[in-house]
Enzyme design. Structure first.
Site, short mmCIF file in Angstrom:
data_model
loop_
_atom_site.label_atom_id
_atom_site.label_comp_id
_atom_site.label_asym_id
_atom_site.label_seq_id
_atom_site.Cartn_x
_atom_site.Cartn_y
_atom_site.Cartn_z
N SER A 12 3.49 -1.95 10.20
CA SER A 12 5.02 -1.90 11.20
C SER A 12 5.71 -3.27 10.11
O SER A 12 6.11 -4.10 11.07
CB SER A 12 5.19 -1.48 12.00
N GLY A 66 1.81 2.45 10.57
CA GLY A 66 3.58 3.47 10.40
C GLY A 66 4.36 4.18 12.11
O GLY A 66 4.96 5.02 12.13
N GLY A 97 2.77 -1.07 4.73
CA GLY A 97 2.54 0.43 3.88
C GLY A 97 4.61 0.68 3.39
O GLY A 97 4.84 0.29 2.72
N GLY A 98 5.09 1.25 4.63
CA GLY A 98 6.99 1.84 4.65
C GLY A 98 7.34 1.14 3.84
O GLY A 98 8.06 1.37 2.71
N GLU A 120 -7.00 4.82 7.79
CA GLU A 120 -6.78 6.55 7.85
C GLU A 120 -7.97 6.73 6.92
O GLU A 120 -8.14 8.10 7.29
CB GLU A 120 -5.06 6.41 6.96
N ASN A 147 0.94 -1.28 0.05
CA ASN A 147 0.20 0.18 -0.21
C ASN A 147 0.80 1.24 -0.04
O ASN A 147 1.64 1.53 1.13
CB ASN A 147 -1.12 0.09 1.13
N TRP A 148 1.06 2.02 -1.00
CA TRP A 148 1.90 2.95 -0.91
C TRP A 148 1.32 4.50 -0.59
O TRP A 148 2.43 5.26 -0.61
CB TRP A 148 2.17 3.32 -2.59
N LYS A 149 0.06 4.28 -0.15
CA LYS A 149 -0.22 5.61 0.25
C LYS A 149 -0.52 6.80 -0.52
O LYS A 149 -0.29 6.58 -2.11
CB LYS A 149 0.02 5.62 1.38
N HIS A 165 -9.43 1.43 4.74
CA HIS A 165 -7.86 1.21 5.47
C HIS A 165 -8.27 2.14 7.00
O HIS A 165 -9.47 3.06 6.51
CB HIS A 165 -7.47 1.66 4.50
N GLU A 198 -5.79 -5.25 10.77
CA GLU A 198 -4.36 -3.73 10.71
C GLU A 198 -5.32 -2.80 12.17
O GLU A 198 -5.23 -2.06 12.00
CB GLU A 198 -4.67 -2.71 9.08
#
Ligand code: PGA
Length: 251
Positions: free
Chosen positions: A213, A173, A234-235, A97, A9-11, A95, A167
């Protein structure tokens, strides 16, 4: 057996050139992987460019959001058909966010999941508790409600299109992942819930990803949990080397 599924997930990250580079770098590194389903989810505006960079490889394309209406006066929104048109297979829905920063409700998420499946997209349906909910001992209750409301009205046949991503919001994150035991507990709870809502056979077929994470250093231990079928990353998915290492660890 459930085939592992790792999605990035590149956000709201990358630019056009960076997105194309990242996708191209993954194609080269992962071309021989057959035992893991893989996807990347770039920002909407780069889907088309990334689709070309993926070039019909073994890495699928996903979007990070979608709207449930088929077309019309919904300024700023994107339809399922548009995502199909730019070669998306998957779409992330619900998600944390979007739930907590944009204000999406379970009801809206349910409409999006239903519309996505009807259009032939495969939803990655995210659920997870906030830190204060975990500390108050409400994790199972929160996740159960999110799943019951998110999947409301979906037949067994339709729900099989869904991947659930657990999640925990406090792990996203932050660098602090859930421990394998914490992840396994909730994943097992989710699978029991699916067995209650549908049946054992369906619950045994559905994939449940962990997200929060996830990185090369914790991939093996998380994936060793019997009910963890994949990762939503993600990251670490923004670095071709890290994401490829995670996938190769699983493969
Ligand atoms: P993270 O994000 O891996 O950066 O924690 C995961 C996600 O939000 O899907």
């Amino acid at each position: 057996m459930r085939k592992p599924f790792i999605a990035g997930n590149w956000k709201m990250n990358t630019d056009r050139a960076g997105a194309v580079d990242l996708a191209g770098g993954l194609v080269g590194r992962l071309k021989d992987v057959e035992t893991v389903d893989m996807a990347v989810c770039p920002p909407h505006v780069y889907l088309d460019a990334v689709a070309k960079a993926l070039n019909s490889s073994n890495i699928a394309l996903g979007a990070q959001n979608v709207y449930f209406e088929p077309k019309g006066a919904f300024t700023g929104e994107i339809s399922c058909k548009m995502l199909k048109d730019v070669c998306c297979t998957y779409v992330i829905i619900g998600h944390s966010e979007r739930r907590h920063k944009i204000g999406e409700t379970d009801e809206l998420i349910n409409k999006k999941i239903s519309a996505a499946i009807t259009s032939g997209l495969l939803p990655i349906f995210c659920v997870g508790e906030l830190l204060e909910q975990r500390e108050a001992g409400k994790t199972a209750q929160v996740v159960t409600e999110q799943i019951k409301e998110g999947l409301a009205g979906l037949s067994a046949e339709k729900v099989l299109a869904v991947t659930i991503a657990y999640e925990p919001v406090w792990a996203i994150g932050t660098g602090v992942n859930a421990t394998p035991d914490q992840a396994q507990d909730v994943h097992a709870m989710i699978r029991e819930l699916l067995a209650d809502m549908y049946d054992n056979s369906l619950a045994g077929q559905m994939r449940i990803q962990y997200g929060g994470s996830a990185k090369p250093a914790n991939t093996a231990e998380l994936m060793a949990c019997p009910d963890v079928d994949g990762l939503l990353v993600g990251g670490a998915s923004l670095k071709a080397d890290d994401f490829a290492t995670m996938i190769k660890t699983v493969a």
